[in-house]
Scaffold this motif. Sequence first.
Motif, short mmCIF file in Angstrom:
data_model
loop_
_atom_site.label_atom_id
_atom_site.label_comp_id
_atom_site.label_asym_id
_atom_site.label_seq_id
_atom_site.Cartn_x
_atom_site.Cartn_y
_atom_site.Cartn_z
N PRO A 199 1.00 -1.42 0.04
CA PRO A 199 0.04 0.19 0.14
C PRO A 199 0.86 1.33 0.17
CG PRO A 199 -0.08 -1.10 2.22
CD PRO A 199 0.66 -1.78 1.26
N MET A 200 0.27 2.28 -0.48
CA MET A 200 1.14 3.48 -0.63
C MET A 200 1.27 4.23 0.74
SD MET A 200 0.65 6.69 -3.19
CE MET A 200 -0.81 7.55 -2.28
N THR A 201 0.53 4.14 1.45
CA THR A 201 0.50 4.88 2.80
C THR A 201 -0.07 4.04 3.92
OG1 THR A 201 -1.32 6.26 2.45
CG2 THR A 201 0.88 7.17 1.80
N ALA A 202 -0.04 4.19 5.19
CA ALA A 202 -1.04 3.66 6.09
C ALA A 202 -2.26 4.27 6.50
CB ALA A 202 0.23 3.64 7.53
N ASP A 203 -2.33 5.67 6.22
CA ASP A 203 -3.38 6.27 6.66
C ASP A 203 -3.93 7.39 5.37
OD1 ASP A 203 -2.50 9.08 7.12
OD2 ASP A 203 -1.51 8.04 8.64
N LEU A 204 -5.01 7.95 5.21
CA LEU A 204 -5.51 8.51 4.20
C LEU A 204 -5.04 9.89 4.32
CD1 LEU A 204 -9.15 7.20 4.40
CD2 LEU A 204 -7.48 6.79 2.64
N ALA A 205 -4.83 10.53 5.55
CA ALA A 205 -4.05 11.84 5.68
C ALA A 205 -2.68 11.84 4.98
CB ALA A 205 -4.20 12.25 7.08
N SER A 206 -1.99 10.79 5.00
CA SER A 206 -0.80 10.77 4.37
C SER A 206 -0.97 10.68 2.72
CB SER A 206 0.01 9.59 4.87
OG SER A 206 1.31 9.55 4.07
N ALA A 207 -1.74 10.01 2.47
CA ALA A 207 -2.06 9.72 0.85
C ALA A 207 -2.48 11.23 0.36
CB ALA A 207 -3.13 8.67 0.66
N ASP A 208 -3.33 11.90 1.06
CA ASP A 208 -3.92 13.26 0.67
C ASP A 208 -2.81 14.17 0.31
OD1 ASP A 208 -6.41 12.30 0.85
OD2 ASP A 208 -6.87 13.34 2.92
N ARG A 209 -1.72 14.21 1.39
CA ARG A 209 -0.67 14.69 1.22
C ARG A 209 -0.04 14.56 -0.02
NH1 ARG A 209 -0.77 14.43 6.80
NH2 ARG A 209 0.82 12.60 6.91
N ILE A 210 0.54 13.29 -0.20
CA ILE A 210 1.01 12.76 -1.46
C ILE A 210 0.51 13.22 -2.76
CG2 ILE A 210 2.08 10.72 -2.71
CD1 ILE A 210 2.37 9.56 0.23
N VAL A 211 -0.61 12.85 -2.77
CA VAL A 211 -1.64 13.33 -3.96
C VAL A 211 -1.69 14.60 -4.23
CG1 VAL A 211 -3.89 12.93 -4.96
CG2 VAL A 211 -3.19 11.15 -3.83
N LYS A 212 -1.57 15.57 -3.44
CA LYS A 212 -1.62 16.94 -3.56
C LYS A 212 -0.30 17.36 -4.15
CE LYS A 212 -2.47 21.33 -1.32
NZ LYS A 212 -3.15 22.07 0.18
N LYS A 213 0.85 17.15 -3.34
CA LYS A 213 2.06 17.40 -3.73
C LYS A 213 2.40 17.16 -5.26
CE LYS A 213 3.82 19.39 0.01
NZ LYS A 213 4.33 20.66 0.07
N ALA A 214 1.98 15.59 -5.50
CA ALA A 214 2.44 15.18 -6.85
C ALA A 214 1.55 15.94 -7.96
CB ALA A 214 2.10 13.82 -6.92
N LYS A 215 0.39 16.55 -7.70
CA LYS A 215 -0.52 17.03 -8.50
C LYS A 215 0.06 18.52 -8.73
CE LYS A 215 -5.18 18.28 -9.56
NZ LYS A 215 -6.79 18.14 -9.14
N LEU A 216 0.54 18.99 -7.88
CA LEU A 216 1.29 20.52 -7.82
C LEU A 216 2.32 20.47 -8.58
CD1 LEU A 216 0.40 22.06 -4.18
CD2 LEU A 216 -0.61 22.46 -6.29
N ALA A 217 3.16 19.44 -8.43
CA ALA A 217 4.53 19.50 -8.99
C ALA A 217 4.37 18.58 -10.38
CB ALA A 217 5.47 18.45 -8.26
#
Length: 356
Positions: free
Chosen positions: A103-121
Amino acid sequence: MADKIYRVGAIGHTGRGNYGHGLHLAYRGLDNVVFVAIADPDDAGRQKAVSESGAVRDYVHYADMLAQETLDIVSVCPRWVDQHEDMLLACIEAGCHIYCEKPMTADLASADRIVKKAKLAQVKIAVAHQGVYLPQLQAVRNLVVSGRIGKLLAMEAYGKQDRRGGGEDALVLGTHLFNMMRFFAGDPTSVLGYVSKNGKAVKIDDAQEAGEPIGLIAGDFVMSTYLFHEGVTGHFVSRKNQPGNGRGYGLVLVGETGRIAISGNANDVAVLEAWAPWEGKLAWEELAVPKGSLQEDGNRLAVLDLMNAIENDRTPISSDEDARWALEMIHGIYASHLSKERTDLPLLKRTHPLAR
């Protein structure tokens, strides 16, 4: 960019998730790849990975590799997720596209941060839900779209149901099935879940870490029902220590006029062109679909798809958002169970439902 040569690297951590399911080997045999570097703090493990991958250089710290090398794609390999967010955000900061273990992360808050940062970059992230990359799964989806079994009505998913049956099975192997469900039916809108251990409904105090640090789990029996758009339903079940050595692991698609069964490794596909065995054909018919190794072929096809996604500015077949949805479906089971009611998806609370 059709003639682009991709400079790739990999981050592993021997003893803390290693190299996952061989994500550093996904590039072998690809003519448009130069494998530049491996990072791993374990000396012996790093040298083994260098030998396996053909990496030109190696680093103890992945931050040094990202700072000193110009890389197009990095495989974030460890099975353990405790370092995933730091590794992924470092790759995003360096402007590297990513192939990540699930799995990409252990919780959804972490996944949210990754998705947001990747989209911005504008960084593409592909995740190792290898099944959906395989030609046999693509062929099955074409069959469903073409109406081979009529309109899709329901999906029945069964975990491997071995010693990890229940919560661990849902997270380790069920994540592939949840990703497949969305591959066929789109996003779920709600979930109704139930989790028990030794026959008793679990409480939040029953939460524990999985066999490896990939997130909190609970229960030796898990069942859940999802509602998808257009009235499609999805059902998942996992019980601990069931007979059959995991042969029941897979997904059944139920249509208006027939059914398609897919094995967990996605290599065996059968169709029943009747709604039930006693109507019309009395036996399942194996379909002639392309064969492929879930891990070796799946990994190679995943990075090829990632390259195509980079070149055509599209979303990978199994992306960071797809990985977040798979985790959403798993965490939704616990959220529903603990609230004792049907729960809307996506979840409003982004912390793990089992976290105290």
